[in-house]
Design a protein around this motif. Structure first.
Motif, PDB file in Angstrom:
ATOM      1  N   GLY A 147      -3.347  -0.569  -3.483  1.00 39.72           N
ATOM      2  CA  GLY A 147      -1.884  -0.508  -3.704  1.00 39.72           C
ATOM      3  C   GLY A 147      -0.901   0.088  -2.619  1.00 39.72           C
ATOM      4  O   GLY A 147       0.158   0.422  -3.141  1.00 39.72           O
ATOM      5  N   ALA A 148      -1.337  -0.034  -1.403  1.00 40.68           N
ATOM      6  CA  ALA A 148      -0.322   0.762  -0.453  1.00 40.68           C
ATOM      7  C   ALA A 148       0.541  -0.312   0.003  1.00 40.68           C
ATOM      8  O   ALA A 148       0.325  -1.510   0.174  1.00 40.68           O
ATOM      9  N   THR A 149       2.020  -0.087   0.174  1.00 42.51           N
ATOM     10  CA  THR A 149       2.892  -0.774   0.538  1.00 42.51           C
ATOM     11  C   THR A 149       2.941  -1.178   2.168  1.00 42.51           C
ATOM     12  O   THR A 149       2.049  -0.386   2.765  1.00 42.51           O
ATOM     13  N   VAL A 150       3.825  -1.964   2.350  1.00 39.43           N
ATOM     14  CA  VAL A 150       3.666  -2.568   3.845  1.00 39.43           C
ATOM     15  C   VAL A 150       4.015  -1.324   4.737  1.00 39.43           C
ATOM     16  O   VAL A 150       3.128  -1.016   5.777  1.00 39.43           O
ATOM     17  N   TRP A 151       5.047  -0.528   4.354  1.00 33.89           N
ATOM     18  CA  TRP A 151       5.294   0.731   5.112  1.00 33.89           C
ATOM     19  C   TRP A 151       4.127   1.851   5.412  1.00 33.89           C
ATOM     20  O   TRP A 151       3.829   2.203   6.162  1.00 33.89           O
ATOM     21  N   GLN A 152       3.369   1.989   4.139  1.00 38.00           N
ATOM     22  CA  GLN A 152       2.522   2.871   4.002  1.00 38.00           C
ATOM     23  C   GLN A 152       1.271   2.419   4.971  1.00 38.00           C
ATOM     24  O   GLN A 152       0.392   3.115   5.435  1.00 38.00           O
ATOM     25  N   ARG A 153       0.964   1.049   4.923  1.00 36.36           N
ATOM     26  CA  ARG A 153      -0.141   0.459   5.727  1.00 36.36           C
ATOM     27  C   ARG A 153       0.360   0.509   7.280  1.00 36.36           C
ATOM     28  O   ARG A 153      -0.677   1.107   8.149  1.00 36.36           O
TER      29      ARG A 153
END
Length: 199
Positions: free
Chosen positions: A102-108
């Protein structure tokens, strides 16, 4: 800018890269930007013939900006290739696992891409710093350090001191000083970024 170019090239081409700009000799880049900027200056002058405030390379801000633009255009492609190579090394499984979690693009980007891209960024930063300090050919071809000393760089100053003025000792000292500055900056980069790579 090189990071965006590298990421764009990776997403668009995967295997192919921007080799054409990296293969151009600096002499050709200097001539190209001299011709392009001269053409733009002539076009501008013809359009605004009544105004006499703009005189192309004779205006120090324009001359310096064009030399900087030519250098950035020439060397950014190599930095983009280094970053592209760093992006290609990152396994897709990490992104898939992060997406499942469930990681967002920014977190990835922040937790996967950036930490694994640090070696490529460090290498690109080191090469770009060395390139910036050893700019000689663009200044020699485009402006000869002028107008006045507006585009004077350390390498060209060392060349003028050594060969034009014949002061061999002082010109050699300028070259050694440039080397020591590059060494100090490189060690600073390695200490700041490189130490985090070992963790």
């Amino acid at each position: 800018i090189p990071t965006l170019i590298g990421a764009g090239a990776y997403s668009l081409y995967k295997e192919r890269a921007l080799l054409t700009m990296a293969d151009l000799p600096m002499f050709a880049v200097g001539l190209l930007f001299s011709f392009v900027s001269a053409w733009l200056c002539i076009r501008w002058l013809l359009r605004y013939i009544a105004s006499h405030t703009f005189v192309g390379f004779a205006w120090y801000r324009i001359a310096f900006g064009i030399v900087v633009l030519a250098d950035v255009w020439k060397t950014s492609s190599f930095a983009a290739l280094l970053i592209l190579a760093g992006l290609q090394v990152i396994p897709d499984d990490l992104y898939d696992a992060a997406r499942v979690d469930g990681a967002t693009v920014w977190q990835r980007f922040w937790h996967i891409t950036l930490p694994l891209l640090k070696p490529a960024l460090l290498l690109a930063l080191l090469f770009r710093t060395m390139d910036a300090f050893r700019v000689f050919d663009l200044v020699f071809v485009m402006t000869q350090g002028g107008p006045g000393d507006a585009t004077q760089v350390l390498q060209f100053y060392g060349y003028q001191t050594l060969f034009t003025e014949g002061r061999i000792g002082y010109g050699s000292a300028v070259s050694v000083a440039v080397f020591l500055m590059i060494l100090a900056l490189s060690l600073t980069y390695l200490r700041a970024i490189g130490s985090s790579l070992l963790e």
